[in-house]
Design an enzyme around this catalytic site. Structure first.
Site, short mmCIF file in Angstrom:
data_model
loop_
_atom_site.label_atom_id
_atom_site.label_comp_id
_atom_site.label_asym_id
_atom_site.label_seq_id
_atom_site.Cartn_x
_atom_site.Cartn_y
_atom_site.Cartn_z
N PHE A 1 25.40 -3.94 147.42
CA PHE A 1 24.23 -3.45 146.66
C PHE A 1 24.25 -2.01 146.43
O PHE A 1 24.40 -1.28 147.45
CB PHE A 1 23.08 -3.85 147.76
CG PHE A 1 21.71 -3.55 146.76
CD1 PHE A 1 21.20 -4.87 145.81
CD2 PHE A 1 21.13 -2.50 146.76
CE1 PHE A 1 20.05 -4.68 145.35
CE2 PHE A 1 19.98 -2.23 146.17
CZ PHE A 1 19.44 -3.48 145.21
N ASP B 1 28.31 5.14 149.18
CA ASP B 1 26.94 4.67 148.88
C ASP B 1 26.46 4.70 150.38
O ASP B 1 26.38 3.72 150.78
CB ASP B 1 26.73 3.45 148.31
CG ASP B 1 25.32 3.28 148.06
OD1 ASP B 1 24.34 3.74 148.77
OD2 ASP B 1 24.92 2.44 147.10
N LYS C 1 16.79 6.90 149.99
CA LYS C 1 15.86 6.30 151.22
C LYS C 1 15.43 7.19 152.11
O LYS C 1 14.46 7.79 151.90
CB LYS C 1 16.61 5.05 151.80
CG LYS C 1 16.79 3.86 151.06
CD LYS C 1 17.29 2.77 151.67
CE LYS C 1 17.46 1.50 150.70
NZ LYS C 1 16.38 0.57 150.67
N THR D 1 15.68 16.17 132.00
CA THR D 1 14.58 17.09 132.15
C THR D 1 14.32 17.75 133.43
O THR D 1 14.45 18.78 133.64
CB THR D 1 13.40 16.31 131.53
OG1 THR D 1 13.44 16.08 130.03
CG2 THR D 1 11.96 17.27 131.79
#
Lengths: 471, 471
Positions: free
Chosen positions: A189, A295, A326, A351
């Site tokens: 995930f 990750d 998180k 931006t």
């Protein structure tokens, strides 16, 4: 006096469930009216964050729950942590809210300090950071860095694109937009946008109906537990999975520029892998010229008892990019190779280029963890927790199997016999005063904050003792 | 007394440039040291946000610049706006920072109110909102909503996926991951992630080396200015562009589920289109079963003198989805058709499901605009600004052409003869005390905050009068 006792003197001594169901009447009403303005079909209960404190989340019915899920592993240091409230009330935070800068074009005078405050907590071997807004965003920004690097290297880091590249990229065609891939693992995930969704392999509901990049998958080790009793089989599993990775790197229909992997596959079932597997992966990426992205969105920032879970494997050389979000209340990727700074400006750009609010909080949270040495007691609590769960696994083998995460603090999980039993268990645990979540089809994952203590473990285990016989 | 005078009594009366270059010595040193921890090759100068106030941004050298760029159109109500500081210091904001909830699973008791506060400011005809984190994120979430809707409709909104769909989507293949497209326009800018990058068509540097979806483009009208003198030619331009859209909708190699368009193409050159064009687009999307997404990320939230720029065109029925970010300090998409709520939970979902901090600020900013009726004087200032610029265009036709944006408050732009002249102009304007930005190859875009007044226009025009003769 422990950090938790010191900072949360009013933390409840125990959960307290005052309604027959959770949500109770007030919660049900709140969910009903919230439903008019929000798709809240995934809502477990409506929380009263004003009253929540430390390890306890309190709902609008006044139910007081010990929280072992913590906003899907996102609350590191307890609800209403007074030291974080101080950081939130600081002038620099207020300015970051009111005068949010375009950090690339007009960084503020304090941005250098913010970045340095954040970089103090980088994984070993990582010296730079690029800022994003969420885990999915961080991963996709990392993919951009990997793709830019891969293609730039092909053209000798020239500062020019060819006319053909410039024309074709405006049509979304090769060679300007090359066919080039990120390899991920089954059950992984990594987020739910389009590139992050393409490498996510957890469940159909996470992927269905989205156009995606046809990128390769390999298999993440599926170990037999307990690990000690299955060392030989698990060693073979590592070899089997690494052989699949190598096959993909050699034979996939387009170049594989990067490999992304979680140190623990969390959403996908709390699947762990060995140091041999991770080093093997590192070696293969080096052999075939792919970059390694770790990750750490869910496991990172202390969740497994060390700041960055992959560090326990001493991966050599360190991963090329490490993503975070998180618990950091911020997001981005760490890196060390300056070649990941694109060969010209305005390539890795947008931006906002991150959010100073998140960076302030990330640094405050990491400082708090370090200054108070929170991970050492957490590791001890984790071992205590593991041992208690192991005893329950022995006592209730029909309900609890594949207990895993030993030595990774409270980042523990086990399986239940079916999705139905798991749902029943989670619901009954909530009524017994414990908020805890699932993962994959039959897993239960424990994701308490970093301030969880043995006394909280005892409460958790007592609730299980109460619930398990009723399943 | 005007809002600006009332809220910013200490706003400087005029710019003040105290160093020979911008950045000056302190700024150059700050950029150099910041460069160790951040890729700051796009940095114009390092700002002192503590000292910046109202329409003036102040840099670390003490240069005081009138800001007509405002963090790429992201600061709506001036630097250090005291009313926004109040919102930033509120207890609900502090809680949103310290106890950031997973809004889908565990919304707080105040979330319903936050959503309602935000929804008060929705574009006409839009009744729902889904929250995101940035403009790119908002657009990609909107694409997900469109794709889910398109495919769900095909299967009669059944709650089941077929076994083949479930299997194939885990392999990133059709039919689970269908080949299905979003149409966008040449010169469009919608973000820089992978799906948003696929619909962005501004410049090669925004797209190069990223794998992308081979989705269709059409052409956005390229009008001749002044509009009044070129009505017939521009009408034909609308027809030409709409015919291309229809061709794509009829003949593209895969189904087009949605069309995304900016009310004003901003990054791509401040390209405007007519009510006829937008209504024609709406009609075509209805005729061919595609959804219409209006990207109000840059123009929205009052920038053009009304809250949502597309509303001036009375598009009927209203667009299906409208995305927002930037000045809102929050992001997401508005919608009105409940069919955009996916047919089952956990499809449009992620851990955070938005950010209460951003929602609080968005509502505070919109309330402030409405309660103080800020857009009416802004529209007048815009006309005054336009007239002054028109006079300069007449006086300096060799430097200023295609002045555009009349009637859209201060959301104005003009072209310069070349990229080199434009760069020289922007640099000299900064030394004359004005911060202003470019767009596309030769455009200059004005993006002051919503609190810009005639006196600021006078300062801006005086600087131009000083700079233009030196080009």
């Amino acid at each position: 006096m422990s950090y938790t006792s010191k900072l949360f003197p009013e933390e409840p001594a125990a959960p307290s469930v005052v309604t027959e169901s959770i949500p109770g009447p007030k919660g049900q009403e709140a969910i009903k009216t919230l439903g008019d303005v929000f798709d809240n079909r995934c809502t477990y209960f409506v929380a009263d964050y004003e009253k929540s404190t430390g390890n306890y989340i309190i709902d609008v019915d006044g139910n007081v729950l010990l929280d072992a899920y913590c906003q899907v592993a996102s609350i590191a240091l307890g609800y209403n942590n007074p030291n974080l409230i101080k950081a939130a009330r600081s002038d620099k935070m207020i300015r970051a809210i009111v005068d949010r800068p375009a950090l690339g074009n007009f960084p503020g005078a304090d941005f250098e300090t913010l970045q340095k405050d954040l970089l103090k907590h980088a994984p070993k071997g990582q010296t730079h950071v690029w800022n994003g807004l969420s885990g999915a965003d961080a991963n996709e920004l990392a993919f951009k860095a990997v793709f830019f690097n891969y293609q730039s290297k092909k053209r000798g880091f020239s500062k020019n694109f060819s006319a053909e590249e410039e024309e074709t990229c405006m049509l979304n065609q090769a060679p300007g937009n090359p066919e080039i891939a990120i390899l991920s693992f089954k059950k992984a995930f990594h987020g739910r946008l389009f590139a992050s969704g393409s490498v996510t392999r957890s469940k159909p509901v996470h992927k269905m109906d989205m156009p995606s990049f046809e990128w390769p998958t390999a298999e993440f080790p599926a170990y037999k537990y307990p690990l000690e009793a299955n060392a030989e089989a698990n060693k073979q599993e590592d070899a089997r999975c690494l052989a699949i990775v190598e096959d993909r790197l050699q034979n996939w229909k387009c170049p594989i520029a990067g490999v992304i992997v979680e140190p623990v596959q969390s959403e996908g079932g709390d699947n762990h892998a060995s140091a041999v597997f991770f080093q093997g992966l590192r070696d293969l990426t080096l052999k075939y010229g792919a970059k390694l992205i770790i990750d750490e969105v869910q496991a990172g920032c202390g969740g497994t008892g060390i700041m960055w879970d992959h560090e326990r494997y001493n991966i050599t050389p360190p991963p090329d990019l490490v993503t975070f979000s998180k618990k950091m209340q911020s997001a981005g990727y760490w890196f060390h190779d300056p070649e990941f700074i694109p060969n010209m400006p305005y390539r890795q750009f947008n931006t906002w280029c991150g959010d100073p609010k998140g960076i302030i909080m990330a640094a405050a949270i990491c400082d708090e963890i370090k200054d108070n040495n929170l991970l050492e007691p957490l590791r001890e609590t984790g071992l205590y927790f593991y041992n208690q769960l192991e005893a329950l696994q022995t006592k209730y083998p029909q309900f609890i199997t594949n207990l895993r995460g030993k030595g990774k603090a409270c980042f523990l999980a086990f399986d239940m016999p079916s999705g139905e039993k798991r749902a029943e268990f989670l619901g009954k645990m909530r009524l017994a005063g414990i908020n805890v979540g699932g993962c994959a089809e039959v897993g239960v994952r424990l994701r308490p904050g970093l301030i969880f203590e043995n006394k909280h473990v005892d409460i958790f285990i007592a609730a299980m003792e109460k619930v398990l016989p009723t399943l």
